[in-house]
Scaffold this motif. Structure first.
Motif, PDB file in Angstrom:
ATOM      1  N   THR A  30      24.296  47.840  26.266  1.00 34.22           N
ATOM      2  CA  THR A  30      25.201  46.838  25.728  1.00 34.22           C
ATOM      3  C   THR A  30      25.392  45.759  26.785  1.00 34.22           C
ATOM      4  OG1 THR A  30      27.088  48.129  26.506  1.00 34.22           O
ATOM      5  CG2 THR A  30      26.415  48.448  24.212  1.00 34.22           C
ATOM      6  N   VAL A  31      26.111  44.730  26.413  1.00 34.96           N
ATOM      7  CA  VAL A  31      26.301  43.569  27.284  1.00 34.96           C
ATOM      8  C   VAL A  31      27.771  43.188  27.314  1.00 34.96           C
ATOM      9  CG1 VAL A  31      25.889  41.062  27.351  1.00 34.96           C
ATOM     10  CG2 VAL A  31      23.980  42.627  27.002  1.00 34.96           C
ATOM     11  N   SER A  32      28.222  42.720  28.452  1.00 36.93           N
ATOM     12  CA  SER A  32      29.571  42.168  28.542  1.00 36.93           C
ATOM     13  C   SER A  32      29.508  40.764  29.123  1.00 36.93           C
ATOM     14  CB  SER A  32      30.486  43.049  29.396  1.00 36.93           C
ATOM     15  OG  SER A  32      30.057  43.058  30.746  1.00 36.93           O
ATOM     16  N   LEU A  33      30.392  39.898  28.652  1.00 37.79           N
ATOM     17  CA  LEU A  33      30.529  38.541  29.164  1.00 37.79           C
ATOM     18  C   LEU A  33      31.977  38.352  29.606  1.00 37.79           C
ATOM     19  CD1 LEU A  33      28.694  36.606  26.293  1.00 37.79           C
ATOM     20  CD2 LEU A  33      27.729  37.294  28.486  1.00 37.79           C
ATOM     21  N   ALA A  34      32.190  38.226  30.907  1.00 37.46           N
ATOM     22  CA  ALA A  34      33.525  37.966  31.441  1.00 37.46           C
ATOM     23  C   ALA A  34      33.632  36.460  31.681  1.00 37.46           C
ATOM     24  CB  ALA A  34      33.749  38.735  32.734  1.00 37.46           C
ATOM     25  N   VAL A  35      34.539  35.819  30.982  1.00 38.20           N
ATOM     26  CA  VAL A  35      34.632  34.355  31.021  1.00 38.20           C
ATOM     27  C   VAL A  35      36.016  33.932  31.488  1.00 38.20           C
ATOM     28  CG1 VAL A  35      32.926  34.108  29.187  1.00 38.20           C
ATOM     29  CG2 VAL A  35      35.337  34.217  28.600  1.00 38.20           C
ATOM     30  N   PRO A  36      36.131  32.743  32.069  1.00 33.20           N
ATOM     31  CA  PRO A  36      37.463  32.245  32.425  1.00 33.20           C
ATOM     32  C   PRO A  36      38.363  32.214  31.195  1.00 33.20           C
ATOM     33  CG  PRO A  36      35.764  30.913  33.465  1.00 33.20           C
ATOM     34  CD  PRO A  36      35.057  31.847  32.515  1.00 33.20           C
ATOM     35  N   GLY A  37      39.618  32.597  31.376  1.00 33.32           N
ATOM     36  CA  GLY A  37      40.549  32.769  30.270  1.00 33.32           C
ATOM     37  C   GLY A  37      40.606  31.647  29.258  1.00 33.32           C
ATOM     38  N   GLU A  95      31.747  31.102  19.085  1.00 37.88           N
ATOM     39  CA  GLU A  95      30.312  30.812  19.129  1.00 37.88           C
ATOM     40  C   GLU A  95      29.486  32.075  18.898  1.00 37.88           C
ATOM     41  OE1 GLU A  95      28.555  27.683  21.782  1.00 37.88           O
ATOM     42  OE2 GLU A  95      30.359  28.148  22.917  1.00 37.88           O
ATOM     43  N   LEU A  96      29.883  33.158  19.533  1.00 38.66           N
ATOM     44  CA  LEU A  96      29.141  34.408  19.372  1.00 38.66           C
ATOM     45  C   LEU A  96      29.197  34.901  17.930  1.00 38.66           C
ATOM     46  CD1 LEU A  96      30.210  36.282  22.629  1.00 38.66           C
ATOM     47  CD2 LEU A  96      27.924  35.393  22.110  1.00 38.66           C
ATOM     48  N   VAL A  97      30.368  34.837  17.322  1.00 39.76           N
ATOM     49  CA  VAL A  97      30.506  35.270  15.929  1.00 39.76           C
ATOM     50  C   VAL A  97      29.575  34.464  15.034  1.00 39.76           C
ATOM     51  CG1 VAL A  97      32.087  35.289  13.951  1.00 39.76           C
ATOM     52  CG2 VAL A  97      32.852  36.156  16.175  1.00 39.76           C
ATOM     53  N   GLY A  98      29.436  33.174  15.321  1.00 35.43           N
ATOM     54  CA  GLY A  98      28.615  32.316  14.484  1.00 35.43           C
ATOM     55  C   GLY A  98      27.123  32.443  14.714  1.00 35.43           C
ATOM     56  N   MET A  99      26.703  32.877  15.895  1.00 35.41           N
ATOM     57  CA  MET A  99      25.266  32.860  16.203  1.00 35.41           C
ATOM     58  C   MET A  99      24.581  34.212  16.129  1.00 35.41           C
ATOM     59  SD  MET A  99      24.802  32.608  20.371  1.00 35.41           S
ATOM     60  CE  MET A  99      25.668  31.073  20.515  1.00 35.41           C
ATOM     61  N   LEU A 100      25.316  35.310  16.251  1.00 43.21           N
ATOM     62  CA  LEU A 100      24.676  36.620  16.326  1.00 43.21           C
ATOM     63  C   LEU A 100      24.494  37.232  14.942  1.00 43.21           C
ATOM     64  CD1 LEU A 100      26.503  38.041  19.457  1.00 43.21           C
ATOM     65  CD2 LEU A 100      24.075  37.466  19.272  1.00 43.21           C
ATOM     66  N   PRO A 101      23.476  38.086  14.755  1.00 45.51           N
ATOM     67  CA  PRO A 101      23.260  38.746  13.466  1.00 45.51           C
ATOM     68  C   PRO A 101      24.480  39.570  13.044  1.00 45.51           C
ATOM     69  CG  PRO A 101      21.363  39.038  14.908  1.00 45.51           C
ATOM     70  CD  PRO A 101      22.448  38.438  15.753  1.00 45.51           C
ATOM     71  N   LYS A 102      24.599  39.789  11.746  1.00 41.33           N
ATOM     72  CA  LYS A 102      25.776  40.471  11.210  1.00 41.33           C
ATOM     73  C   LYS A 102      25.894  41.917  11.655  1.00 41.33           C
ATOM     74  CE  LYS A 102      26.243  37.549   7.108  1.00 41.33           C
ATOM     75  NZ  LYS A 102      26.259  37.504   5.617  1.00 41.33           N
ATOM     76  N   ASP A 103      24.780  42.529  12.077  1.00 46.13           N
ATOM     77  CA  ASP A 103      24.851  43.926  12.510  1.00 46.13           C
ATOM     78  C   ASP A 103      25.215  44.063  13.983  1.00 46.13           C
ATOM     79  OD1 ASP A 103      22.492  42.928  13.515  1.00 46.13           O
ATOM     80  OD2 ASP A 103      21.249  44.619  12.870  1.00 46.13           O
ATOM     81  N   THR A 104      25.538  42.950  14.648  1.00 45.82           N
ATOM     82  CA  THR A 104      25.965  42.976  16.043  1.00 45.82           C
ATOM     83  C   THR A 104      27.455  43.279  16.122  1.00 45.82           C
ATOM     84  OG1 THR A 104      24.300  41.337  16.651  1.00 45.82           O
ATOM     85  CG2 THR A 104      26.144  41.619  18.169  1.00 45.82           C
ATOM     86  N   GLY A 105      27.836  44.109  17.087  1.00 43.94           N
ATOM     87  CA  GLY A 105      29.243  44.397  17.319  1.00 43.94           C
ATOM     88  C   GLY A 105      29.793  43.531  18.434  1.00 43.94           C
ATOM     89  N   LEU A 106      31.001  43.014  18.233  1.00 40.68           N
ATOM     90  CA  LEU A 106      31.691  42.215  19.243  1.00 40.68           C
ATOM     91  C   LEU A 106      33.099  42.765  19.426  1.00 40.68           C
ATOM     92  CD1 LEU A 106      30.758  38.595  18.052  1.00 40.68           C
ATOM     93  CD2 LEU A 106      29.815  39.802  20.030  1.00 40.68           C
ATOM     94  N   ALA A 107      33.600  42.702  20.645  1.00 40.27           N
ATOM     95  CA  ALA A 107      34.965  43.154  20.924  1.00 40.27           C
ATOM     96  C   ALA A 107      35.558  42.286  22.022  1.00 40.27           C
ATOM     97  CB  ALA A 107      34.975  44.620  21.338  1.00 40.27           C
ATOM     98  N   LEU A 108      36.798  41.870  21.819  1.00 41.04           N
ATOM     99  CA  LEU A 108      37.557  41.111  22.809  1.00 41.04           C
ATOM    100  C   LEU A 108      39.021  41.483  22.647  1.00 41.04           C
ATOM    101  CD1 LEU A 108      38.035  38.876  24.936  1.00 41.04           C
ATOM    102  CD2 LEU A 108      38.088  37.231  23.047  1.00 41.04           C
ATOM    103  N   ALA A 109      39.570  42.224  23.616  1.00 40.59           N
ATOM    104  CA  ALA A 109      40.957  42.697  23.539  1.00 40.59           C
ATOM    105  C   ALA A 109      41.135  43.436  22.205  1.00 40.59           C
ATOM    106  CB  ALA A 109      41.917  41.545  23.708  1.00 40.59           C
ATOM    107  N   GLY A 122      30.426  50.431  20.436  1.00 39.68           N
ATOM    108  CA  GLY A 122      29.641  50.153  21.637  1.00 39.68           C
ATOM    109  C   GLY A 122      30.123  48.918  22.364  1.00 39.68           C
ATOM    110  N   ALA A 123      30.496  47.893  21.601  1.00 39.28           N
ATOM    111  CA  ALA A 123      30.997  46.663  22.207  1.00 39.28           C
ATOM    112  C   ALA A 123      32.311  46.896  22.935  1.00 39.28           C
ATOM    113  CB  ALA A 123      31.168  45.591  21.134  1.00 39.28           C
ATOM    114  N   ARG A 124      33.153  47.752  22.382  1.00 35.67           N
ATOM    115  CA  ARG A 124      34.439  48.042  23.057  1.00 35.67           C
ATOM    116  C   ARG A 124      34.202  48.743  24.397  1.00 35.67           C
ATOM    117  NH1 ARG A 124      38.677  46.547  20.319  1.00 35.67           N
ATOM    118  NH2 ARG A 124      38.801  46.655  18.033  1.00 35.67           N
ATOM    119  N   LEU A 125      33.233  49.642  24.441  1.00 39.20           N
ATOM    120  CA  LEU A 125      32.919  50.302  25.710  1.00 39.20           C
ATOM    121  C   LEU A 125      32.421  49.289  26.740  1.00 39.20           C
ATOM    122  CD1 LEU A 125      31.131  53.532  24.417  1.00 39.20           C
ATOM    123  CD2 LEU A 125      33.410  53.378  25.447  1.00 39.20           C
TER     124      LEU A 125
END
Length: 201
Positions: free
Chosen positions: A59-66, A75-89, A101-104
């Motif tokens: 999996t991948v993590s992106l730590a970005v300035p607040g 942007e990620l929600v709009g560009m990644l395939p629908k079967d991709t998992g995303l988690a932020l807080a 997997g994204a939460r981990l």
């Protein structure tokens, strides 16, 4: 003294599970995302090995300035395939198994993770000195395998092979090195078997 490159402070971390199986695939994913995102400077992008009952992979993590986290999320929600998992807080997007997997991944830095992109990484090409590596990048600690207490002279040369992947260890971005010819050092991880694609060099 902490330089502007160093990883001080707390950054929101977005976890991404796009089904990548290997470190090489995850490296490519990170570069594709950073090429397309309007990502701010100072992003830390890491890979994480995923070992659960449901899946084996990376999996991948992106730590970005607040202030930039919301824009990057959208942007990620709009560009990644629908079967991709995303988690932020407390936010999540995608199928439940991929979100897990994204939460981990989102929870891993800065305790663990292999950094592919980080402040100053562009400086790490060819041969650099220990002083330049520490002063010009977010890498905070160098360790030599087999000699963990070795004190490195600032002028010691490091053969980067254009492939430097430090790891988070207890909140400190740490690069493992091995002895190389001529009294020099080199990163423990070599470009093969996980080379980065040449168009991102």
């Amino acid at each position: 003294m902490t330089s502007p490159h160093h990883a001080s402070g707390v950054r929101p971390v977005i976890g991404v599970d796009a089904g990548t199986a290997t470190l090489r695939e995850a490296d490519h994913l990170i570069h594709r995302l950073l090429d397309r995102l309007a990502a701010p400077e100072g992003v830390f992008a890491c890979t994480h090995l995923l070992r659960t009952d449901e899946r084996r992979g990376t999996t991948v993590s992106l730590a970005v300035p607040g202030p930039d986290a919301d824009a990057v999320w959208q942007e990620l929600v709009g560009m990644l395939p629908k079967d991709t998992g995303l988690a932020l807080a407390d936010r999540a997007h995608g199928p439940d198994d991929a979100v897990a997997g994204a939460r981990l991944a989102a929870a891993a830095p800065p305790a663990s993770g292999r950094a592919v992109a980080y402040p100053g990484a562009a400086h790490l090409t060819g041969t650099v000195t220990v002083a330049d590596l520490l002063d010009r990048t977010a890498v905070e600690r160098l360790v030599v395998l087999g000699a963990p207490d070795a004190r490195l002279a600032p002028g010691t040369e490091v053969l980067t092979q254009d492939h430097v992947r430090p790891e988070w260890r207890d909140g400190v971005l740490t690069l493992a090195l091995v002895p190389a010819a001529g009294g020099r050092l080199a990163p423990f991880e070599v470009p093969n078997p996980t080379p980065c694609c040449v168009d991102h060099a």
